[in-house]
Motif scaffolding. Structure first.
Motif, short mmCIF file in Angstrom:
data_model
loop_
_atom_site.label_atom_id
_atom_site.label_comp_id
_atom_site.label_asym_id
_atom_site.label_seq_id
_atom_site.Cartn_x
_atom_site.Cartn_y
_atom_site.Cartn_z
N CYS A 37 -3.70 3.59 -1.45
CA CYS A 37 -3.90 2.87 -2.71
C CYS A 37 -3.15 1.53 -2.65
CB CYS A 37 -3.38 3.68 -3.89
SG CYS A 37 -4.24 5.24 -4.15
N LEU A 46 0.85 -1.19 0.00
CA LEU A 46 0.00 0.00 0.00
C LEU A 46 0.88 1.24 0.00
CD1 LEU A 46 -2.53 -1.06 2.81
CD2 LEU A 46 -2.64 -1.57 0.38
N ARG A 47 0.39 2.28 -0.63
CA ARG A 47 1.11 3.57 -0.58
C ARG A 47 0.10 4.68 -0.30
NH1 ARG A 47 0.31 6.05 -5.62
NH2 ARG A 47 -0.36 4.63 -7.28
N TRP A 52 -4.07 -3.91 -9.78
CA TRP A 52 -3.06 -3.16 -9.04
C TRP A 52 -3.30 -1.66 -9.26
CZ3 TRP A 52 2.17 -6.02 -10.47
CH2 TRP A 52 2.13 -7.32 -9.92
N ASP A 53 -2.66 -0.88 -8.44
CA ASP A 53 -2.76 0.59 -8.53
C ASP A 53 -4.21 1.06 -8.52
OD1 ASP A 53 0.04 1.00 -8.65
OD2 ASP A 53 0.03 0.49 -10.80
N HIS A 57 -1.22 8.10 -1.24
CA HIS A 57 -1.23 9.02 -2.37
C HIS A 57 -2.24 10.14 -2.08
CE1 HIS A 57 -0.85 10.49 -6.47
NE2 HIS A 57 -2.17 10.41 -6.61
N LEU A 60 5.73 3.47 2.30
CA LEU A 60 5.09 2.29 1.75
C LEU A 60 4.74 1.35 2.90
CD1 LEU A 60 7.37 1.58 -1.34
CD2 LEU A 60 5.11 2.64 -1.34
N SER A 67 -0.86 -0.85 -4.54
CA SER A 67 0.03 -0.80 -5.70
C SER A 67 0.48 -2.18 -6.14
CB SER A 67 1.25 0.07 -5.37
OG SER A 67 1.98 -0.49 -4.29
N HIS A 68 0.38 -3.20 -5.27
CA HIS A 68 0.81 -4.54 -5.65
C HIS A 68 0.17 -5.54 -4.69
CE1 HIS A 68 3.50 -7.67 -7.26
NE2 HIS A 68 3.56 -8.12 -6.01
N SER A 73 10.45 4.86 1.59
CA SER A 73 10.70 4.61 0.16
C SER A 73 11.82 5.52 -0.34
CB SER A 73 9.42 4.85 -0.65
OG SER A 73 9.71 4.85 -2.03
#
Length: 824
Positions: free
Chosen positions: A65, A57-58, A82-83, A60, A141, A67-68, A135
């Motif tokens: 969100c 997760l990140r 993803w994303d 934003h 992250l 991301s993977h 990150s």
């Protein structure tokens, strides 16, 4: 989904210890001085099989969100994208991931949460471990590990088996014409078996019409036939000799869902309720839970609130609430549960418009088939009035009714908090009455108390608006001015207040005049806290009193420096005695006629470890103020007597006494103890006092002087001719010696008035047979003048400065040799 279950089962046994392993990995990657470990050190390189269980997760723009995701997580989410924002995921999974990630970000540590997800009627529990990392591209992250626990259970079976209510499913049995005439039990839980008092094995697949339990009565079957015929639902009750059951039925096609509840206790409570409600002396009512309309009121409520019963029953609950409490009343009503007890008192309006304070207690009841609340009200109006009086007393001075110190400090803190955003000034004024002690001493404390009341009235008339005047104690008052006053405005106010308080007071025909002194401190320059401002205003008041009173003074930083110096000296003085820093020096007293040393005056010296020798003029007043002079004076007496015993038998020792020692009332015992301990003859001890001993408690102090004289010691008056010296002192007590102050000796050769004063004092001494001693003799000319005017003794630097005890023997020997040479 079946594959996912198999995979989950496979991993459960392998991954039992994955959470602590990952936590240790996170901690091991944390480098000294860094808030978070790096993403590469935690998430890359050695996760192996655990990678399938990781979602990355990140953050934003403050939105989480995904991301993977690994394969296991994709099966759990039923989404392999993803994303995408977290909100695009299934709500149960998104909630668990969001909770764990937010908590991990807030704590800066790994956070373990549990996710409960419903899949195909089964409740499954998952561990979600969120690990925050830094990150290299900036930001944070979060790696979220997800894995299923072993435990899972069927939701519907669990709910039905856990409830105390009976739950049955009935199938309608129709006749040849298609009309339902009976019902068959096709499902039931243990609650139904218990309530119908038959084993579930006997009830399952049984027709109701076959009897054997309460559901088999024709009345029940008829009601159920009507419900399935109408295709709706309904509730009704059935009674037996010992029980009352409440049935709730819902129809869907040929099936009926039936709930069974035992309401026997509720029915019995309703009977008890009627008995306890109507004749209860406490006001009580029942109101409708939905409409808040009064459903019933008892006689006590009718009498206490003053509404006629018919009027009461036509009202709603809101009509007895004051309008300004509608919102808080409504909020409390929305949060009410099965049982209610007010955490605060409420105001209610009676029929005549008056208000009462009440505590309310309530519980949910069924009244005439309607959902409602039974409420009892306890009137605490008189208690609140008494508490208000007590609260006022706790924050106000009992004599003047002005706010007291606690109230004042609290208001000052509030004023400072409000002033900070605009950097506005708050002024603190400390007020002290001048000559108030004289009023108490002259007219008595009752007149003094009435004067304080009149002072308070004048303060109230001058201090208006948000400003506040308070009495701190005794004749000390304080004022806070909160309206961003300038120094000039504070000065003008202080001058005006001094004039108002200094005007004559008439108390039962007695004209009383006092003055006022004021110290002023202004925030933020003189302090940002209430404690600093009060302390600095008090220092300014001390300066105003020192300048003669009747004036105001502003705080200056030099005052703070002086106060700090004073505090340091107080601290050092308290430890000086224990550390052996005090010592006695001795200055010779010379008999002019015999040209010999007749005695020594003991002088206290303080050898400070850092500051060296400290002048007695600096530390003696401080020792007197803090009460240290009494034990210190007793030490001086003992030490002087112990050292004098080693001198020639015709040499005396003189010890200075502080007026504070007379107030201690232990002076005579201290002198007796010093003489007894040393073995010194009382005739060799001379005690020196100043005229200030006669300015306070004259009769008591004279009695002490006479007791000392009876011991055989000599009494000398020091610094005669200065201060408030009066010839009446020489009549009050037969002194053995009077000492002429050095200020007269200094200018003997230049000023004729000094010669006249010395001549008068010497002549007075000869007439009264009192020895006269001149202090501060530094030249031969001064000595010749004093000899010519008939002075008996002298002391000063001409002969010797004060010397330590170890030098006394040499001093005596040297003076004897000088005298012999002079005779030759």
């Amino acid at each position: 989904m079946i594959a996912a279950k198999k995979s989950s089962g496979k991993f459960n046994t392998v991954m039992f210890g994955d959470v602590p392993v990952l936590q240790r990995k996170w901690l091991a990657a944390l480098r000294p001085g860094e808030r978070l470990p790096r993403y590469e050190d935690v998430m890359l390189g050695s996760l192996g099989r655990l990678a399938d269980h990781i979602a990355l997760l990140r953050d934003h723009d403050e939105t989480l969100c995904v991301s993977h995701t690994g394969r296991y997580v994709q099966q759990w989410l039923n989404d392999d994208r993803w994303d995408i924002p977290l909100s695009a995921l299934p709500p149960d999974c998104a909630t668990a991931l969001g909770e764990a990630a937010s908590s991990a970000l807030a704590n800066g540590r790994p956070y373990l949460a549990a996710a409960h997800c419903v899949r195909d009627g089964l409740v499954k529990t998952y561990d979600v471990l969120a690990m925050p990392t830094s990150s290299r591209w900036g930001g944070t992250l979060i790696g979220a590990y997800v894995n299923e626990r072993d435990t899972q259970y069927n939701l519907l079976d669990t709910i039905f088996s856990a409830t105390d209510e009976g739950v049955l499913s009935l199938a309608a049995i129709r006749d040849a014409s298609g009309q339902p005439f009976d019902f068959q039990i096709v499902h039931l839980n243990q609650g139904a078996s218990r309530l119908l008092k038959q084993p579930s094995t006997e009830l399952l697949w049984r027709r109701l019409g076959s009897g054997g339990n309460l559901l088999g009565s024709p009345e029940v079957i008829e009601r159920l036939r009507d419900i399935i015929g109408n295709g709706c639902g309904g509730q009704f009750e059935i009674d037996s000799d010992d029980r009352c059951l409440k049935l709730g039925a819902t129809a869907f096609g040929d099936m009926l869902s039936l709930t069974v509840s035992d309401v026997t206790a509720i029915k019995r409570r309703e009977v008890s309720f009627r008995l306890l409600f109507d004749n209860n002396p406490m006001p009580m009512w029942v109101f409708d839970a939905e409409t808040t309309k009064f459903l019933s009121v008892n006689d006590a409520a009718v009498q206490h609130y003053g509404y006629r019963r018919e009027t009461f029953l036509g009202m709603k609950l809101q009509q007895i609430w004051p309008e300004d409490e509608w919102a808080s009343h409504s909020e409390a009503l929305r949060e009410i549960g099965e049982v209610y007890q007010s955490a605060r008192d409420w105001r209610h309006i009676r029929a005549d418009g008056s208000e009462v304070h009440v505590l309310t207690f309530g519980r949910r009841v069924v009244f005439d088939g309607r959902d409602g609340y039974l409420v009892a009200a306890v009137d605490i109006t008189e208690r609140r009035k008494a508490e208000a009086r007590i609260a006022h007393m706790a924050h106000h001075d009992g004599l003047t009714n002005l706010p007291n110190r606690d109230f004042y400090q609290d208001r000052l803190r509030q004023a400072l908090e409000r002033s900070q955003p605009g950097n506005k000034r708050v002024a603190v004024l400390c007020v002290d009455l001048d000559l108030f002690k004289n009023v108490n001493d002259s007219f008595g404390h009752p007149i003094g108390d009435r004067l304080l009341k009149q002072v308070a009235e004048r303060l109230r008339s001058e201090v208006r608006g948000d400003n506040l005047a308070a009495r701190l104690g005794g004749d000390e008052f304080a004022i806070v001015l909160v309206s961003d006053v300038s120094p000039n405005e504070a000065s003008d106010f202080a001058d005006r207040l001094i004039a108002v308080l200094s005007a004559c007071y008439d108390i039962d025909g007695i004209e009383v005049v006092v003055g006022a002194s004021i110290g002023i401190a202004l925030s933020p320059g003189d302090g940002a806290t209430s404690e600093e401002l009060m302390r600095n205003a008090d220092m300014a008041l001390y300066r105003a009193k020192s300048d003669g009173g009747g004036v105001h003074r502003f705080f200056e930083r030099e005052m703070d420096r002086q106060a700090q110096t004073r505090r340091d000296m107080e601290r050092d003085l308290r430890r000086a005695s224990a550390n052996g820093e005090f010592e006695l020096h001795y200055q010779p007293l010379v008999d002019i006629a015999a040209d010999r040393i007749s005695g020594f005056e003991s002088l206290l010296r303080w050898r400070h470890p850092d500051n060296g020798m400290v002048s007695p003029a600096e530390f003696i007043p401080v020792a007197e103020d803090i009460g240290l002079i009494i034990p210190l004076g007793e030490w001086v007496l003992r030490q002087a007597c112990s050292e004098a015993i080693n001198w020639p038998a015709d040499v005396k020792v003189a010890v200075n006494l502080s007026p504070v020692q007379f107030r201690g009332r232990n002076l005579v015992q201290a002198v007796i103890s010093a003489l007894a301990h040393s073995g010194l003859s009382p005739r060799r001890l001379e005690l020196e006092i100043t005229e200030s001993v006669f300015l306070a408690e004259t009769e008591a102090n004279l009695a002490i002087l006479h007791q000392l004289r009876e011991l055989g010691v000599s009494i000398s008056m020091d610094d005669f001719g200065t201060g408030y010296s009066s010839l009446s002192y020489l009549r009050s007590f037969p002194f053995d010696k009077i000492k002429i102050d050095r200020s007269f000796v200094k200018d003997l050769a230049r000023r004729s008035d000094c010669v006249a004063i010395v001549r008068a004092i010497s002549g007075l001494g000869r007439s009264l047979n009192i020895t006269t001693t001149a202090e501060g003799v530094e030249t031969v000319d001064q000595l010749d003048w004093l000899r010519a005017e008939g002075c008996n003794e002298v002391q000063g630097f001409l002969f010797s400065a004060a010397r330590p005890a170890g030098e006394i023997e040499a001093l005596l020997a040297g003076f004897g040799t000088r005298a012999s040479n002079a005779a030759a």
